[in-house]
Scaffold this motif. Sequence first.
Motif, mmCIF file in Angstrom:
data_model
loop_
_atom_site.group_PDB
_atom_site.id
_atom_site.type_symbol
_atom_site.label_atom_id
_atom_site.label_comp_id
_atom_site.label_asym_id
_atom_site.label_seq_id
_atom_site.Cartn_x
_atom_site.Cartn_y
_atom_site.Cartn_z
ATOM 1 N N UNK A 75 4.024 32.386 48.693
ATOM 2 C CA UNK A 75 4.780 32.973 47.633
ATOM 3 C C UNK A 75 5.118 31.629 47.042
ATOM 4 N N UNK A 76 5.045 30.778 47.497
ATOM 5 C CA UNK A 76 5.001 29.608 46.660
ATOM 6 C C UNK A 76 4.709 29.048 45.912
ATOM 7 N N UNK A 77 2.826 30.015 46.140
ATOM 8 C CA UNK A 77 1.197 28.858 45.456
ATOM 9 C C UNK A 77 1.720 29.746 44.815
ATOM 10 N N UNK A 78 1.729 31.555 44.729
ATOM 11 C CA UNK A 78 1.914 32.307 43.489
ATOM 12 C C UNK A 78 3.274 31.544 42.319
ATOM 13 N N UNK A 79 4.004 31.116 42.834
ATOM 14 C CA UNK A 79 4.888 30.337 41.792
ATOM 15 C C UNK A 79 4.374 29.180 40.995
#
Length: 147
Positions: A75-79
Amino acid sequence: MFENIVCAVDGSDHALKAAEVASALASKFGSRLTLLTVTKEIKVTPEIRRYLELEHLTGEPQYVLDDMTKRILEAATRAARDAGVSSVKTEVRTGPPARTIVDFARRNGADAIVLGSRGLGDLEGALLGSVSHKVANLAAMTVIAVK
Ligand SMILES: Nc1ncnc2c1ncn2[C@@H]1O[C@H](COP(=O)(O)OP(=O)(O)O)[C@@H](O)[C@H]1O
Ligand SMILES: [Mg+2]
């Protein structure tokens, strides 16, 4: 300004917001960004294993935890990708969260730590969670606690 940012994420909405802020900064300054999660090592005693078997809960707790960690970092990588950060990597460490975050950042030559002001805990009225509080106190570099 910032060349090497570490963003600590724990799966909370606050941490995801921190990842967005860290990503915006990394995108603006062309910084390297590392997304870090600190996990616990689960010790399964024979008693707990027997209980899990009796309840037909046969999945390995460590595996469930590792799967959660993977999702948190995804999820953080997507951001970061959405913000156009070109250099982003993920890291997982085990240990006491605040100390582990600060040690990781120092050893990796980070010049800023970005985290949420609150996390998964829900202590009503607390201004800062204990991890954000400790990180701000322990770290020698800039700490940004995202509200
Ligand atoms: N285990 C962890 N691994 C990585 N980052 C963490 C961890 N725990 C907390 N953080 C970071 O610290 C921020 C504040 O969390 P914390 O101080 O634990 O607040 P709370 O007490 O509300 O849970 C989170 O938003 C996250 O960015
Ligand atoms: Mg917490």
